[in-house]
Motif scaffolding. Structure first.
Motif, PDB file in Angstrom:
ATOM      1  N   ILE A  50     106.335  53.252  75.534  1.00 12.55           N
ATOM      2  CA  ILE A  50     106.261  54.089  76.105  1.00 12.55           C
ATOM      3  C   ILE A  50     107.927  53.392  76.120  1.00 12.55           C
ATOM      4  N   LYS A  51     109.060  54.585  75.715  1.00 16.82           N
ATOM      5  CA  LYS A  51     110.188  54.239  76.192  1.00 16.82           C
ATOM      6  C   LYS A  51     111.194  55.828  76.324  1.00 16.82           C
ATOM      7  N   PRO A  52     110.341  55.462  77.543  1.00 15.57           N
ATOM      8  CA  PRO A  52     111.407  57.103  78.306  1.00 15.57           C
ATOM      9  C   PRO A  52     112.891  57.199  78.300  1.00 15.57           C
ATOM     10  N   LEU A  53     113.405  58.141  77.663  1.00 17.75           N
ATOM     11  CA  LEU A  53     114.740  58.529  78.301  1.00 17.75           C
ATOM     12  C   LEU A  53     115.346  58.194  79.197  1.00 17.75           C
ATOM     13  N   PHE A  92     113.437  66.910  73.851  1.00 10.90           N
ATOM     14  CA  PHE A  92     113.157  67.030  71.961  1.00 10.90           C
ATOM     15  C   PHE A  92     113.953  66.434  71.194  1.00 10.90           C
ATOM     16  N   ILE A  93     115.107  66.155  71.300  1.00 13.06           N
ATOM     17  CA  ILE A  93     116.233  66.406  70.239  1.00 13.06           C
ATOM     18  C   ILE A  93     116.516  64.462  70.037  1.00 13.06           C
ATOM     19  N   LEU A  94     116.914  63.797  70.892  1.00 11.86           N
ATOM     20  CA  LEU A  94     117.164  63.064  70.775  1.00 11.86           C
ATOM     21  C   LEU A  94     116.283  62.280  69.956  1.00 11.86           C
ATOM     22  N   PRO A  95     114.873  62.278  70.659  1.00 13.17           N
ATOM     23  CA  PRO A  95     114.137  60.974  69.659  1.00 13.17           C
ATOM     24  C   PRO A  95     113.839  61.495  68.226  1.00 13.17           C
ATOM     25  N   LEU A  96     114.896  62.717  68.136  1.00 11.26           N
ATOM     26  CA  LEU A  96     114.345  62.807  66.118  1.00 11.26           C
ATOM     27  C   LEU A  96     115.193  61.764  65.761  1.00 11.26           C
ATOM     28  N   PHE A  97     116.684  61.360  65.759  1.00 14.19           N
ATOM     29  CA  PHE A  97     116.809  60.486  65.924  1.00 14.19           C
ATOM     30  C   PHE A  97     116.609  58.851  66.683  1.00 14.19           C
ATOM     31  N   GLN A  98     115.664  58.671  66.690  1.00 14.66           N
ATOM     32  CA  GLN A  98     115.107  57.540  66.955  1.00 14.66           C
ATOM     33  C   GLN A  98     114.071  57.260  65.809  1.00 14.66           C
ATOM     34  N   LYS A  99     113.843  56.008  65.815  1.00 13.42           N
ATOM     35  CA  LYS A  99     112.633  55.154  65.242  1.00 13.42           C
ATOM     36  C   LYS A  99     111.367  54.986  66.131  1.00 13.42           C
ATOM     37  N   ARG A 100     110.850  55.786  66.923  1.00 14.70           N
ATOM     38  CA  ARG A 100     110.131  55.722  67.723  1.00 14.70           C
ATOM     39  C   ARG A 100     108.206  56.029  66.871  1.00 14.70           C
ATOM     40  N   GLU A 101     107.435  54.912  66.942  1.00 10.23           N
ATOM     41  CA  GLU A 101     106.216  55.776  66.610  1.00 10.23           C
ATOM     42  C   GLU A 101     105.368  56.659  67.048  1.00 10.23           C
ATOM     43  N   LEU A 102     105.321  56.629  68.157  1.00 11.07           N
ATOM     44  CA  LEU A 102     104.627  57.866  68.938  1.00 11.07           C
ATOM     45  C   LEU A 102     105.777  58.252  69.439  1.00 11.07           C
ATOM     46  N   PRO A 103     107.125  59.734  69.157  1.00 11.23           N
ATOM     47  CA  PRO A 103     107.737  59.621  69.818  1.00 11.23           C
ATOM     48  C   PRO A 103     107.840  60.612  71.310  1.00 11.23           C
ATOM     49  N   PHE A 104     106.550  61.495  70.870  1.00 13.26           N
ATOM     50  CA  PHE A 104     106.056  62.255  71.976  1.00 13.26           C
ATOM     51  C   PHE A 104     105.765  61.385  73.179  1.00 13.26           C
ATOM     52  N   ASN A 105     105.492  60.698  72.973  1.00 14.43           N
ATOM     53  CA  ASN A 105     105.534  59.845  73.740  1.00 14.43           C
ATOM     54  C   ASN A 105     106.667  60.122  75.060  1.00 14.43           C
ATOM     55  N   ASP A 106     107.104  59.586  74.554  1.00 17.67           N
ATOM     56  CA  ASP A 106     109.027  59.327  75.156  1.00 17.67           C
ATOM     57  C   ASP A 106     109.031  60.415  76.059  1.00 17.67           C
ATOM     58  N   ILE A 107     108.595  61.395  74.924  1.00 14.80           N
ATOM     59  CA  ILE A 107     109.338  62.505  76.089  1.00 14.80           C
ATOM     60  C   ILE A 107     108.209  62.675  77.055  1.00 14.80           C
ATOM     61  N   SER A 108     107.006  63.448  76.940  1.00 16.51           N
ATOM     62  CA  SER A 108     106.485  63.900  77.286  1.00 16.51           C
ATOM     63  C   SER A 108     106.554  62.748  79.492  1.00 16.51           C
ATOM     64  N   TYR A 109     107.106  61.516  79.142  1.00 17.15           N
ATOM     65  CA  TYR A 109     106.973  60.124  80.022  1.00 17.15           C
ATOM     66  C   TYR A 109     108.500  60.755  80.317  1.00 17.15           C
ATOM     67  N   THR A 110     109.049  61.108  79.460  1.00 17.89           N
ATOM     68  CA  THR A 110     110.582  61.759  80.171  1.00 17.89           C
ATOM     69  C   THR A 110     110.807  62.947  81.435  1.00 17.89           C
ATOM     70  N   LEU A 111     109.711  63.929  81.227  1.00 15.79           N
ATOM     71  CA  LEU A 111     110.303  64.981  81.364  1.00 15.79           C
ATOM     72  C   LEU A 111     109.218  65.137  82.821  1.00 15.79           C
ATOM     73  N   SER A 112     108.162  64.214  82.859  1.00 19.73           N
ATOM     74  CA  SER A 112     107.072  63.236  84.131  1.00 19.73           C
ATOM     75  C   SER A 112     107.729  63.394  85.052  1.00 19.73           C
ATOM     76  N   GLY A 113     109.293  62.366  84.331  1.00 16.55           N
ATOM     77  CA  GLY A 113     109.901  61.482  85.323  1.00 16.55           C
ATOM     78  C   GLY A 113     110.827  62.837  86.567  1.00 16.55           C
ATOM     79  N   LEU A 114     110.658  63.352  85.760  1.00 21.47           N
ATOM     80  CA  LEU A 114     111.578  64.654  86.007  1.00 21.47           C
ATOM     81  C   LEU A 114     111.188  65.220  87.324  1.00 21.47           C
ATOM     82  N   LEU A 115     109.780  65.797  86.751  1.00 23.15           N
ATOM     83  CA  LEU A 115     109.096  66.754  87.340  1.00 23.15           C
ATOM     84  C   LEU A 115     108.420  66.092  88.051  1.00 23.15           C
TER      85      LEU A 115
END
Length: 265
Positions: A50-53, A92-115
């Motif tokens: 998990i690597k949140p943005l 949602f867009i920035l993970p397209l340019f990252q080489k992460r195995e599970l990008p939606f983990n990062d997306i989910s935790y990034t949004l969860s932090g805001l919420l």
């Protein structure tokens, strides 16, 4: 224990001061809390999988709280708050340019932090302007009720606690403590009406019921988060107390509901 007491005293003094000094100090202080709490959440959950943005997430917290604050201060039209939405799209867009195995983990935790960690403080800021102009007594009264609930729950739980409330999540919380916190919060709310006014007596009591119920659940939610991560505190910014999420766990869940209640009544 001494460190905890000293930290608690000065922190409460700073919080109360930020509210009473005026609208600018109020929105600035709680905007900073929103950003720092978001950063604290991202630091807490970060791991190899998990690597949140972090930069984008904290930046989004600053932008949203800043836009809302500027609107309430009268320097911005309400429609400009929507300028924060592109930051959510970037999540949602920035993970397209990252080489992460599970990008939606990062997306989910990034949004969860805001919420979870940022938006509740935005609602708290809005609470100060719910009547159209800045009223320090509503956010201050909210915090006094929240602290009263915590105090009542601690004293009642320590003296009479037998029946576990959520033993799987927090072994020390009891039904007796919950009821004790609710009673003290309601009593304090009745007195706040006498000194703070702003809303009716019954509305203050309703707010106390919301804060006691959902503040307790918020405490349990944060305990669930820390237990799932196997950590004791959310951070170290407050010696003897842990992090901001530890101190404002009850606020994170209850504030949006208090705001919603006041909007409708």
């Amino acid at each position: 224990m001494k460190t905890r007491a000293i930290t608690g005293f000065f922190f409460i003094a700073v919080v109360i001061g930020a509210i009473l000094l005026g609208d600018i100090s109020f929105v600035l202080f709680f905007s900073i809390l929103a950003a720092w709490s978001t950063y604290e959440f991202y630091t807490l959950v970060s791991s190899e999988l998990i690597k949140p943005l972090k930069i984008l997430g904290v930046g989004s917290a600053v932008v949203f709280s800043g836009l809302v604050s500027t609107y309430f201060l009268g320097y911005l039209e309400g429609k400009f708050i929507l300028l924060g939405l592109p930051f959510l799209s970037l999540t949602f867009i920035l993970p397209l340019f990252q080489k992460r195995e599970l990008p939606f983990n990062d997306i989910s935790y990034t949004l969860s932090g805001l919420l979870y960690a940022a938006f509740p403080f935005v609602f708290f800021i809005a609470l100060g302007f719910i009547s159209g102009v800045y009223n320090p007594f509503l956010p201050l009264g909210y915090l006094i009720i929240l602290w009263s609930n915590d105090t009542g729950a601690y004293l009642a739980g320590r003296s009479f606690g037998k029946r576990k409330l959520f033993e799987r999540i927090s072994p020390n919380k009891t039904w007796e403590g919950f009821i004790g916190g609710l009673i003290l919060a309601a009593v304090v709310a009745l007195n706040l009406h006498q000194y703070f006014g702003s809303i009716s007596k019954i509305h203050w009591v309703c707010i106390a019921l919301i804060i006691s119920t959902f503040g307790t659940l918020g405490d349990l939610v944060e305990s669930m988060l820390k237990r799932s991560l196997n950590v004791k505190d959310s951070g170290k910014i407050l010696p003897g107390h842990g992090g901001l999420l530890d101190r404002f766990d009850g606020l994170l869940i209850s504030t949006p509901l208090v705001y919603l209640f006041l909007i409708f009544v």
